[in-house]
Design a protein around this motif. Structure first.
Motif, PDB file in Angstrom:
ATOM      1  N   LEU A  54       0.811  -1.214   0.000  1.00  0.00           N
ATOM      2  CA  LEU A  54       0.000   0.000   0.000  1.00  0.00           C
ATOM      3  C   LEU A  54       0.843   1.262   0.000  1.00  0.00           C
ATOM      4  CD1 LEU A  54      -2.820  -1.077   2.486  1.00  0.00           C
ATOM      5  CD2 LEU A  54      -2.738  -1.268  -0.016  1.00  0.00           C
ATOM      6  N   GLN A  55       1.790   1.346   0.951  1.00  0.00           N
ATOM      7  CA  GLN A  55       2.583   2.569   1.067  1.00  0.00           C
ATOM      8  C   GLN A  55       3.466   2.808  -0.160  1.00  0.00           C
ATOM      9  OE1 GLN A  55       2.104   4.772   3.474  1.00  0.00           O
ATOM     10  NE2 GLN A  55       0.563   3.362   4.273  1.00  0.00           N
ATOM     11  N   GLU A  56       3.816   1.745  -0.840  1.00  0.00           N
ATOM     12  CA  GLU A  56       4.676   1.890  -2.022  1.00  0.00           C
ATOM     13  C   GLU A  56       3.854   2.036  -3.302  1.00  0.00           C
ATOM     14  OE1 GLU A  56       8.191   1.954  -2.144  1.00  0.00           O
ATOM     15  OE2 GLU A  56       7.961   2.198   0.030  1.00  0.00           O
ATOM     16  N   PRO A 228      15.198   5.061  -7.178  1.00  0.00           N
ATOM     17  CA  PRO A 228      14.333   4.948  -6.000  1.00  0.00           C
ATOM     18  C   PRO A 228      14.258   6.286  -5.266  1.00  0.00           C
ATOM     19  CG  PRO A 228      16.491   4.041  -5.534  1.00  0.00           C
ATOM     20  CD  PRO A 228      16.510   4.441  -6.978  1.00  0.00           C
ATOM     21  N   PRO A 229      13.195   6.507  -4.499  1.00  0.00           N
ATOM     22  CA  PRO A 229      13.082   7.740  -3.709  1.00  0.00           C
ATOM     23  C   PRO A 229      13.972   7.670  -2.476  1.00  0.00           C
ATOM     24  CG  PRO A 229      11.165   6.354  -3.365  1.00  0.00           C
ATOM     25  CD  PRO A 229      12.016   5.645  -4.363  1.00  0.00           C
ATOM     26  N   LEU A 230      15.280   7.701  -2.737  1.00  0.00           N
ATOM     27  CA  LEU A 230      16.246   7.514  -1.645  1.00  0.00           C
ATOM     28  C   LEU A 230      16.095   8.552  -0.539  1.00  0.00           C
ATOM     29  CD1 LEU A 230      19.716   6.494  -3.123  1.00  0.00           C
ATOM     30  CD2 LEU A 230      18.282   5.237  -1.513  1.00  0.00           C
ATOM     31  N   ALA A 231      15.636   9.748  -0.909  1.00  0.00           N
ATOM     32  CA  ALA A 231      15.531  10.823   0.085  1.00  0.00           C
ATOM     33  C   ALA A 231      14.623  10.409   1.240  1.00  0.00           C
ATOM     34  CB  ALA A 231      15.003  12.088  -0.578  1.00  0.00           C
ATOM     35  N   LEU A 256      25.916   2.543   9.031  1.00  0.00           N
ATOM     36  CA  LEU A 256      25.924   3.591   8.010  1.00  0.00           C
ATOM     37  C   LEU A 256      24.484   3.976   7.691  1.00  0.00           C
ATOM     38  CD1 LEU A 256      28.478   2.226   5.352  1.00  0.00           C
ATOM     39  CD2 LEU A 256      28.885   3.961   7.109  1.00  0.00           C
ATOM     40  N   THR A 257      24.277   5.253   7.395  1.00  0.00           N
ATOM     41  CA  THR A 257      22.946   5.616   6.924  1.00  0.00           C
ATOM     42  C   THR A 257      22.808   5.125   5.490  1.00  0.00           C
ATOM     43  OG1 THR A 257      23.632   7.732   6.009  1.00  0.00           O
ATOM     44  CG2 THR A 257      22.952   7.716   8.334  1.00  0.00           C
ATOM     45  N   VAL A 258      21.574   5.061   5.033  1.00  0.00           N
ATOM     46  CA  VAL A 258      21.339   4.646   3.652  1.00  0.00           C
ATOM     47  C   VAL A 258      22.127   5.553   2.714  1.00  0.00           C
ATOM     48  CG1 VAL A 258      19.601   4.477   1.834  1.00  0.00           C
ATOM     49  CG2 VAL A 258      19.074   3.667   4.147  1.00  0.00           C
ATOM     50  N   GLY A 259      22.089   6.862   2.997  1.00  0.00           N
ATOM     51  CA  GLY A 259      22.808   7.824   2.166  1.00  0.00           C
ATOM     52  C   GLY A 259      24.295   7.520   2.120  1.00  0.00           C
ATOM     53  N   GLU A 260      24.876   7.273   3.286  1.00  0.00           N
ATOM     54  CA  GLU A 260      26.313   6.969   3.343  1.00  0.00           C
ATOM     55  C   GLU A 260      26.636   5.663   2.636  1.00  0.00           C
ATOM     56  OE1 GLU A 260      27.095   9.066   7.729  1.00  0.00           O
ATOM     57  OE2 GLU A 260      26.665   6.911   7.571  1.00  0.00           O
ATOM     58  N   SER A 269      23.630  -1.210  -5.315  1.00  0.00           N
ATOM     59  CA  SER A 269      22.371  -0.893  -5.981  1.00  0.00           C
ATOM     60  C   SER A 269      21.578   0.093  -5.137  1.00  0.00           C
ATOM     61  CB  SER A 269      21.550  -2.166  -6.176  1.00  0.00           C
ATOM     62  OG  SER A 269      20.182  -1.841  -6.369  1.00  0.00           O
ATOM     63  N   ASP A 270      21.227   1.244  -5.747  1.00  0.00           N
ATOM     64  CA  ASP A 270      20.402   2.219  -5.035  1.00  0.00           C
ATOM     65  C   ASP A 270      19.068   1.617  -4.636  1.00  0.00           C
ATOM     66  OD1 ASP A 270      22.456   3.873  -5.583  1.00  0.00           O
ATOM     67  OD2 ASP A 270      21.306   5.360  -6.703  1.00  0.00           O
ATOM     68  N   TRP A 271      18.567   0.751  -5.501  1.00  0.00           N
ATOM     69  CA  TRP A 271      17.265   0.149  -5.212  1.00  0.00           C
ATOM     70  C   TRP A 271      17.339  -0.761  -4.002  1.00  0.00           C
ATOM     71  CZ3 TRP A 271      12.750   1.647  -6.815  1.00  0.00           C
ATOM     72  CH2 TRP A 271      12.638   2.359  -8.022  1.00  0.00           C
ATOM     73  N   VAL A 272      18.387  -1.570  -3.966  1.00  0.00           N
ATOM     74  CA  VAL A 272      18.550  -2.443  -2.806  1.00  0.00           C
ATOM     75  C   VAL A 272      18.702  -1.593  -1.548  1.00  0.00           C
ATOM     76  CG1 VAL A 272      20.083  -4.108  -1.684  1.00  0.00           C
ATOM     77  CG2 VAL A 272      19.447  -4.422  -4.079  1.00  0.00           C
TER      78      VAL A 272
END
Length: 578
Positions: A54-56, A228-231, A256-260, A269-272
């Motif tokens: 739903l959220q995605e 992906p909406p990485l933000a 690490l943060t996702v960003g890092e 992979s940004d998606w992963v």
RNA sequence: GCGGCGGUGGUCUAGUGGUAGGACCUGAGCCUUCCAAGCUCAUGGCCCGGGUUCAAAUCCCGGCCGCCGCACCA
């Protein structure tokens, strides 16, 4: 007693799960979820659906458990699962027969040989057991297939298999699913359902079983364009145990943060990375202890046949790390295979913003010339001409053109090829999507949730066991008790229980024995709140609400009780604020 | 699949070649004005099959199931 043993005992005693068909001795690897377990499972699935479907904005489908053989021929499961096994008569070790042959002879691809041949080869070469060096000559070579086989309809002409992963039910239907997504990438299709693997050795109750529930998401993306909406998750901190760390002497988990993680290339992979971030918060939501949790990258040799990069979410129980989710970048492997095997179109047509005009060299060879001239090779020559025209149009500038087929040169007069350069307008192109796949094992999630929720403390000098499950996940939301079964309290309590049920709560009513016993009973199945009706209730229309973790009580009005419970469970208010 | 250990009411457990006892749980009743209290009563068990024996839950063999290790986990 280990954590796992305590859990198994509680699970059986309180109705979470127990071995299936015990009356007949049971069958290893099959478990029945009891009333509490089924409710918990349903809640976990709902929470997963909420977050990952739903959220995605994804879609959910429900495909069959049984699929015809062709599906698994295409997916690679038939070959990949049909291992040749040979057992040493001396030490009992089991080995891959094809691997042994390949290691000891010049033969490659031994897997494609019949079992009898492999047996003969082992005998002829007198190959020894890698474990104990005894001769394997004469030992039978058996097939072991991890897929459960069945027959579709009468007879054996139409073999089918129980799916070893729910994913194929999505991949195989891609052309239709793409239609439902209006052929717009990216889109995701999810499925919660059973999968089956005839494991050699089921272990650890719900952890390795032969029938299990998967919650899988296949997110189809355009590899060139989609991001992906990485933000949304860039600040989520991930406990990452990279392949590099695993192989380093002093390697460990890095926070690490996702960003890092993306910037430093730890997760390629940004998606992963995106889904690791989404999942990290979701695990916390369902009550997995983040101090006993990590994401572990697969080592190169560990990768599945389809996966380019893969991270597992793992939870610690009894000192072991249990895989609870796999995050795989599957590339276009699956869609490509199904396209090849089925001949259907597994692409999405992507329209350009502006049509593109291109000059395209084409040939239309005169087969009435090529045929008599080259006989059986004529078609190959025609294909070669077409390929050459695309690759090197200038080759057609002379009188003759020469192509090579299977090492032999064929010369054709250009005029017989009908070579020309056409100007065509292209409105777009066919794109084969890549797939990002978070694949959750629901049973393992439940096992982990219970293990991590299991808590012992002391109340008034008495030992107590309770599950600190998040209220959203708890099988029962609220227990309703009359303090005693007299003076109208029971009737009053029953009315309250009904009202709470009507409001959508999962309610247990209990008037047996002493009140403390009833509280403990609910504690052990993780019921977050208990409502008790006493003398004051009947007179003043108030009840006490008791919180599971603290065992504290507050007196609240009957008016709005259902809403109060709802707000507590949804985290909109806290018990202290009542 | 191999090896080790194990299998007694729903749970935990005692036990012996002469067909089982406890605790908890559960149910009924009494009592009880909030945290597994007490009293009375009750339901419920030797994993399955074969062998040895006058007699097997007990000893032996096989199977099934569980736990641990190995292998396997595409």
């Amino acid at each position: 007693m280990s954590e796992g043993e305590r859990l198994t005992e509680l699970a059986k005693r309180r109705g979470f799960y127990f071995p299936a068909a015990g009356a007949y001795g049971g069958a290893a690897g099959f478990w029945t979820y009891g009333p509490q377990g089924a409710a918990l499972k349903s809640n976990v699935e709902d929470a997963w659906r909420d977050r990952f479907v739903l959220q995605e904005g994804h879609q959910e489908i429900s495909a069959p458990d049984v699929m015809p053989e062709a599906v698994f021929e295409a997916s690679g499961h038939l070959d990949g699962f049909d291992d040749m096994i040979i057992e040493c008569g001396e030490c009992g070790a089991t080995h891959r027969a094809d691997h042994i042959v390949e290691d000891n002879t010049d033969i490659e691809e031994a897997e494609s040989l019949p079992n009898e041949d492999v047996m003969d080869i082992i005998a002829d070469h007198d190959i020894a057991c890698p474990s104990c060096n005894a001769s394997l000559a004469g030992e039978p070579v058996d097939n072991f297939n991890l897929m459960f086989a069945t027959n579709i309809g009468p007879g054996t002409s139409s073999p089918g298999y129980l799916r070893p992963e729910t994913a194929q039910g999505i991949f195989v239907e891609f052309p239709q699913l793409s239609e439902y997504a209006r052929n717009q990438l990216p889109f995701g299709v999810a499925q919660i359902g059973k999968a089956y693997r005839n494991e050699i050795s089921p272990r650890k109750s719900l952890v390795r079983v032969r029938e299990f529930t998967q919650a899988e998401l296949e997110h189809f993306v355009d590899p060139e364009e989609d991001e992906p909406p990485l933000a949304d998750v860039e600040d989520v901190t991930l406990p990452l145990y990279s392949g590099e760390s695993q192989q380093a002497a002093d390697g460990g988990v890095e926070q690490l943060t996702v960003g890092e993680a993306v910037d430093e290339g730890v997760v390629t992979s940004d998606w992963v990375a995106y889904y690791l971030g989404v999942a990290r918060d979701w695990y916390e939501r369902i009550g997995i202890d983040m101090d006993r949790f990590r994401f572990r990258q697969h080592l190169p040799g560990e990768l599945a046949h389809y996966a380019a990069d893969c991270w597992d979410a793992e939870a610690e129980i009894d000192g072991d790390w249990i895989e609870i989710t796999g995050f795989a970048y599957r590339g276009d492997y699956d869609l490509q295979k199904h396209a090849e095997h089925s001949g259907e179109d597994y692409t999405v047509f992507k329209q350009y913003d502006e049509p593109v005009t291109v000059e395209r060299p084409t040939v239309d060879p005169d087969m009435s010339y090529l045929g008599p001239e080259f006989g059986g090779d004529a078609q190959s020559v025609a294909d070669a001409l077409e390929a050459l025209a695309e690759r090197d149009p200038e080759a057609f500038e002379g009188e003759d053109v020469t192509v090579e087929v299977d090492g032999e040169a064929y010369t054709v007069p250009v005029e017989e090829t009908d070579f020309s350069v056409e100007t065509v307008t292209e409105n777009g192109e066919h794109v084969r999507p890549h797939v990002v796949e978070p694949s959750f094992g629901v049973g393992r999630l439940i096992y982990t949730m219970l293990a991590h929720a299991y808590t012992e403390d002391e109340v008034d000098g008495e030992e107590r066991t309770y599950l600190d499950l998040p209220p959203e996940q708890a099988p029962t939301t609220v227990g309703v008790f009359p303090l005693m079964d007299k003076d109208g309290m029971a009737e009053y309590a029953r009315e309250i229980a009904s009202a709470l049920r009507e409001a959508g709560h999962s309610v247990t009513y209990d008037d047996s024995g002493a009140i403390g016993r009833r509280y403990r009973r609910q504690d052990e199945i993780g019921t977050p709140y208990c409502v008790t009706v006493d003398y004051e209730s009947v007179e003043e229309d108030t009840v006490t609400v008791r919180e599971r973790d603290s065992t504290e009580q507050k007196r609240v009005s009957i008016d709005g009780l259902a809403e109060t419970i709802a707000r507590l469970t949804e985290g909109e208010t806290t018990f202290d604020d009542l």
